[in-house]
Design an enzyme around this catalytic site. Structure first.
Site, PDB file in Angstrom:
ATOM      1  N   ASP A 230     -22.142  -1.959   6.168  1.00  0.00           N
ATOM      2  CA  ASP A 230     -21.958  -1.138   7.527  1.00  0.00           C
ATOM      3  C   ASP A 230     -22.578  -1.851   8.624  1.00  0.00           C
ATOM      4  O   ASP A 230     -21.613  -1.805   9.747  1.00  0.00           O
ATOM      5  CB  ASP A 230     -22.563   0.280   7.378  1.00  0.00           C
ATOM      6  CG  ASP A 230     -21.745   1.247   6.525  1.00  0.00           C
ATOM      7  OD1 ASP A 230     -20.948   0.702   5.745  1.00  0.00           O
ATOM      8  OD2 ASP A 230     -21.829   2.191   6.637  1.00  0.00           O
TER       9      ASP A 230
ATOM     10  N   CYS B 252     -26.484   0.549  -1.043  1.00  0.00           N
ATOM     11  CA  CYS B 252     -26.093   0.665   0.076  1.00  0.00           C
ATOM     12  C   CYS B 252     -25.043   1.898   0.496  1.00  0.00           C
ATOM     13  O   CYS B 252     -24.650   2.544  -0.515  1.00  0.00           O
ATOM     14  CB  CYS B 252     -25.694  -0.332   1.102  1.00  0.00           C
ATOM     15  SG  CYS B 252     -27.183  -1.612   1.056  1.00  0.00           S
ATOM     16  N   ASP B 253     -24.887   2.111   1.691  1.00  0.00           N
ATOM     17  CA  ASP B 253     -24.316   3.329   2.253  1.00  0.00           C
ATOM     18  C   ASP B 253     -23.272   3.986   1.334  1.00  0.00           C
ATOM     19  O   ASP B 253     -23.272   5.344   1.164  1.00  0.00           O
ATOM     20  CB  ASP B 253     -23.864   3.174   3.731  1.00  0.00           C
ATOM     21  CG  ASP B 253     -24.760   2.486   4.497  1.00  0.00           C
ATOM     22  OD1 ASP B 253     -25.239   1.357   4.354  1.00  0.00           O
ATOM     23  OD2 ASP B 253     -24.961   2.994   5.620  1.00  0.00           O
ATOM     24  N   LYS B 254     -22.103   3.558   1.115  1.00  0.00           N
ATOM     25  CA  LYS B 254     -20.970   4.023   0.619  1.00  0.00           C
ATOM     26  C   LYS B 254     -21.076   3.507  -1.074  1.00  0.00           C
ATOM     27  O   LYS B 254     -20.386   4.301  -1.965  1.00  0.00           O
ATOM     28  CB  LYS B 254     -19.738   3.376   1.014  1.00  0.00           C
ATOM     29  CG  LYS B 254     -19.436   3.534   2.347  1.00  0.00           C
ATOM     30  CD  LYS B 254     -19.836   4.826   2.804  1.00  0.00           C
ATOM     31  CE  LYS B 254     -20.308   4.911   4.502  1.00  0.00           C
ATOM     32  NZ  LYS B 254     -21.364   3.844   4.653  1.00  0.00           N
TER      33      LYS B 254
ATOM     34  N   CYS C 195     -31.673  -1.332   4.845  1.00  0.00           N
ATOM     35  CA  CYS C 195     -32.545  -1.308   5.957  1.00  0.00           C
ATOM     36  C   CYS C 195     -33.487  -0.436   6.085  1.00  0.00           C
ATOM     37  O   CYS C 195     -33.163   0.852   5.766  1.00  0.00           O
ATOM     38  CB  CYS C 195     -31.476  -1.055   7.214  1.00  0.00           C
ATOM     39  SG  CYS C 195     -30.050  -2.701   7.306  1.00  0.00           S
TER      40      CYS C 195
ATOM     41  N   GLU D 226     -18.486   4.626  11.353  1.00  0.00           N
ATOM     42  CA  GLU D 226     -19.749   4.974  12.279  1.00  0.00           C
ATOM     43  C   GLU D 226     -19.674   4.185  13.643  1.00  0.00           C
ATOM     44  O   GLU D 226     -19.199   3.385  14.050  1.00  0.00           O
ATOM     45  CB  GLU D 226     -20.917   4.069  11.549  1.00  0.00           C
ATOM     46  CG  GLU D 226     -21.125   4.902  10.076  1.00  0.00           C
ATOM     47  CD  GLU D 226     -22.326   4.338   9.380  1.00  0.00           C
ATOM     48  OE1 GLU D 226     -22.819   5.096   8.257  1.00  0.00           O
ATOM     49  OE2 GLU D 226     -22.797   3.435   9.880  1.00  0.00           O
TER      50      GLU D 226
ATOM     51  N   SER E 103     -24.121   6.233  12.317  1.00  0.00           N
ATOM     52  CA  SER E 103     -25.206   5.524  11.547  1.00  0.00           C
ATOM     53  C   SER E 103     -26.072   6.269  11.336  1.00  0.00           C
ATOM     54  O   SER E 103     -26.737   7.116  12.279  1.00  0.00           O
ATOM     55  CB  SER E 103     -25.298   4.380  12.119  1.00  0.00           C
ATOM     56  OG  SER E 103     -26.540   3.742  11.524  1.00  0.00           O
TER      57      SER E 103
END
Length: 566
Positions: A90, A131-133, A203, A454, A480
């Site tokens: 991202d 991570c995110d997705k 992160c 985002e 985000s």
């Protein structure tokens, strides 16, 4: 070892469809072409689905995590089979057209994991995202396929250090705004750029990646420590080996994801979400995972959970701590133990340890009450997320209320209307946004974006220019997890579907009232009716390829932005 759902004493496994009997000699021959032995093929086949790649810092090391998982599976009598899937970073996709692919990639990941698990009749799976997705996409697949599954993620990166202060990726984004505003020089920005992300891993704040890794643990699908053990610690590899062992125990007992992903488990996860102050994106992802598990999450219930759950942690971007601090303070088990003792957590849901949650938490404790505060001294009396309703968001909108300054929790401002993120970024960068403005960014929802990008760039620029306590940002897109400030996202229905956000005009007054759980446009109903009659949908931004198909089939953010046949 009995297969999931088999009658006691039966030895049938799903993989026997592929490997057992005379007619499966060609199938076995293909396995032997890869070096598998008859002994290995006699054991349960366990997919180890990872997303290692060289484009995401949270994934660059996942090959090592996968190897540790495979060692654990072998030690417990299984045969691991390594598979891989895609991922989108991202941070790297942020701020340009590529960000439109981030949320849609979740569906591709879920579909690809489903395909590989079903096509090859695996007996069980260990999922290795970070991570995110990728983490929610794999959890969606786990609920959909429903074979014994454990999730073990790659862990967070350590925080950077500069002049005695901790840094993370959001520091860099905000520093860009500070340079544009003349509050920092480019040389200092370069130093921060070099130091902010010092190791591999997701992160280091409670951004979306770590939020989902924490909630995978809270919902019972990952082992204790999954959400917080840093990526570079040997403890992460030991956890991965334990995950390989754990999945074999689940297979032996026939415990599947839908035995774990119950309504009570999702309520527990939302409670942890509120107590920690997770990313607003968690509501999109938990809703989507629950959908696959056959559980309906009501956004209005989120507020009732938030109201009764104090915020016990203050992890970036809502406070000074990072994931390594949270881990050393007791992590998710320590926090959940306090919530359990207060009657805020249900101890009954099953976990991937094959034990109910209450038993898993029996030995947990808080080791540093400065990081995980007691319920008698919370950071906030209520949770970190709030769902808002009103004439601007009839189906709901979400704000990371724990990251909003007290002075901005009730705010009325003058609408500055932009039909794209790029237009808003240009206005912020040029100094056209002033204190008291309510920045409206629309046509950036799941359908309109498409992909619901985002918006860390505009929110970080607002903060970097010193406007974080005087400007609100409202959008049908999303933010985000690194975002802080009065940022209201997921406004539903979205503009592309004719939602009220499409009717806002420059100069209208917009009110965000977090204590009242309300977001409203201060325009009379008759005027709104007139505008609604005059509104026409704009042409789709993308009509071809995956994004074009996604835009035609995606649902509202209020429903988790899942796909449906239309």
């Amino acid at each position: 070892m009995p297969a999931p759902g088999a009658v006691e004493g039966e030895m049938e496994l799903r993989s026997r469809r592929v490997l057992a009997g005379l007619e499966r000699a060609p199938h076995r021959s293909l396995f032997k072409a890869m070096g598998y032995t008859d002994e290995e093929l006699s054991r349960p086949l366990v997919a180890v689905v990872g997303s290692a790649n060289e484009i995401i810092p949270g994934h660059i090391h996942l090959d090592h995590v996968v190897e540790a998982v495979k060692a654990g599976i072998r030690s417990a009598g299984g045969t691991p089979v390594e598979i891989s899937t895609i991922g989108v970073d991202d941070g790297i996709a942020m701020g340009h057209f590529g960000m439109r692919y981030s949320l849609p990639s979740r569906e591709v990941i879920a579909d690809s994991v489903e395909i590989v698990l079903e096509a090859h009749a695996f007996d069980a799976a260990v999922l290795v995202p970070n991570c995110d997705k990728i983490t929610p996409g794999m959890l969606m697949a786990a609920a959909r396929v429903n074979i014994p599954t454990v999730v073990v993620t790659g862990g967070p990166m350590l925080a950077g250090r500069y002049r005695g202060e901790a840094l993370d990726l959001s520091t860099v984004f905000e520093a860009v705004g500070a340079v544009q505003a003349g509050r920092m020089d480019a040389e200092e920005l370069r130093v921060i750029e070099d130091l902010a992300c010092p190791t591999c891993g997701s992160c280091s704040g409670m951004f979306t990646a770590n939020s989902m890794n924490v909630l995978a643990e809270a919902v019972g699908m990952a082992l204790p420590g999954n959400g917080t053990i840093p990526a570079v610690y040997a403890e992460r590899l030991r956890l991965a080996k334990q995950a390989g062992v754990a999945v074999m125990r689940l297979l032996e007992r026939g415990i599947r994801p839908r035995d774990i992903l119950t309504e009570a488990a999702f309520t527990n996860a939302l409670t942890v979400d509120m107590a920690v102050g997770c990313s607003t994106n968690t509501l999109l992802h938990l809703t989507a995972i629950a959908h696959e598990a056959g559980v309906e999450l009501d956004l209005r219930a989120v507020n009732s959970i938030s109201e009764r759950t104090p915020r016990l942690a203050a992890i970036r971007p809502v406070g000074p701590h990072h994931l390594e601090d949270f881990h050393e303070a007791g992590g998710v088990p320590g926090l959940m133990k306090q919530l359990l003792e207060a009657g805020l957590i249900d101890p009954e849901p099953m976990t991937v340890l094959g034990k109910p949650l209450g038993e898993v938490l029996s030995g947990a404790k808080v080791k540093d009450p400065r990081v995980i505060r007691p319920l008698s001294d919370p950071y906030e009396p209520s949770g970190g997320l709030t769902v808002l309703f009103g004439n601007l968001a009839p189906e709901g909108a979400v704000v990371k209320s724990g990251a909003v300054a007290p002075s901005m929790r009730r705010f009325t401002g003058r609408a500055r209307v932009f039909d794209s993120e790029d237009a808003a970024v240009a206005a912020i960068a040029s100094g056209r946004i002033q204190p008291g403005d309510a920045v409206i960014i629309r046509y950036e929802g799941p359908k309109g974006g498409p992909g619901m990008p985002e918006m860390l760039a505009p929110t970080s620029m607002i903060a970097g220019r010193g406007l974080g306590e005087s400007v609100a940002l409202l959008t049908d897109g999303r933010f985000s997890g690194a975002t802080r400030g009065a940022c209201v996202g997921h406004i539903s229905p979205e503009a592309a579907e004719g939602g009220p956000i499409a009717l806002v005009q420059e100069g209208d007054l917009v009110t965000v009232d977090i204590p009242a759980r309300e977001v409203r446009l201060e325009v009379g109903e008759e005027e709104l009716r007139r505008r609604r009659e005059a509104w026409r949908p704009p042409p789709p931004r993308v009509e071809r390829g995956y994004l074009g198909r996604y835009a035609r089939h995606v649902t509202s953010a209020a429903r988790g932005a899942v796909l449906e046949a239309r």
